[in-house]
Design a protein around this motif. Sequence first.
Motif, short mmCIF file in Angstrom:
data_model
loop_
_atom_site.label_atom_id
_atom_site.label_comp_id
_atom_site.label_asym_id
_atom_site.label_seq_id
_atom_site.Cartn_x
_atom_site.Cartn_y
_atom_site.Cartn_z
N GLU A 173 28.52 35.80 9.33
CA GLU A 173 28.45 34.37 9.65
C GLU A 173 29.39 33.55 8.78
N ALA A 174 29.48 33.91 7.51
CA ALA A 174 30.37 33.19 6.59
C ALA A 174 31.83 33.37 6.99
N LEU A 175 32.19 34.59 7.39
CA LEU A 175 33.57 34.84 7.81
C LEU A 175 33.89 34.13 9.11
N LEU A 176 32.96 34.17 10.07
CA LEU A 176 33.17 33.46 11.33
C LEU A 176 33.35 31.97 11.10
N GLU A 177 32.57 31.40 10.21
CA GLU A 177 32.67 29.97 9.91
C GLU A 177 34.07 29.63 9.39
N ARG A 178 34.60 30.49 8.54
CA ARG A 178 35.95 30.24 8.01
C ARG A 178 37.00 30.37 9.10
N LEU A 179 36.85 31.36 9.97
CA LEU A 179 37.83 31.53 11.05
C LEU A 179 37.80 30.37 12.02
N VAL A 180 36.59 29.92 12.37
CA VAL A 180 36.44 28.81 13.31
C VAL A 180 37.06 27.53 12.75
N ASN A 181 37.00 27.35 11.43
CA ASN A 181 37.52 26.14 10.79
C ASN A 181 38.93 26.31 10.23
N TYR A 182 39.57 27.42 10.55
CA TYR A 182 40.90 27.72 10.03
C TYR A 182 41.95 26.75 10.56
#
Length: 196
Positions: A173-182
Amino acid sequence: MMPIKSLCIYCGSSPGRLDAYAQAADSLAEAMVRRNIRLVYGGASIGIMGRLADRVLKLGGQAVGVIPKALAHKEVAHHGLTELHVTHSMHERKMLMAELSDGFIALPGGIGTLEELFEIWTWAQLGLHQKPCGLLNVAGFYNALIQFLDHVLAEQFVKNHHHALLMVESQPEALLERLVNYRSPGAEHWLDQDET
């Protein structure tokens, strides 16, 4: 900031030694389906690859496989996918996976997973795409690699802004959040002339 509708996930065609790898695949699948993100992956029905696709499909998500003809004929292709693309070569496979995806994540895997991750990260460094790249460090699987990449940075074979293009997290979830906000750093951070 480009919306992420499809993510390419690189991962092993083997299950690996630890149950944590399969559990991470399940967790990533669940997080992707919650966000309505389509899976793009290597198309196999075995190992972490098969586990990830099966979980996405079971939860009602979409899973798109891309597999070379040589591997599909060995009956490892997953035939229950939303879409299955059969390519003539590995090069064609990787190009199509990249075209179908808005970002990339590597789960634990072997030589093929590493090769795919490094190629797509290199493409980001060269400015060939502006999509986010992530490394899911499950149960410390990539600790030694991360340490080595820090060494490469310290030895000045990669610049800080290129090193930072690969986002690392231990939780899906933490990695997805970073990718989505990249947000792509833009052309000024593409390969510098003194690095060619």
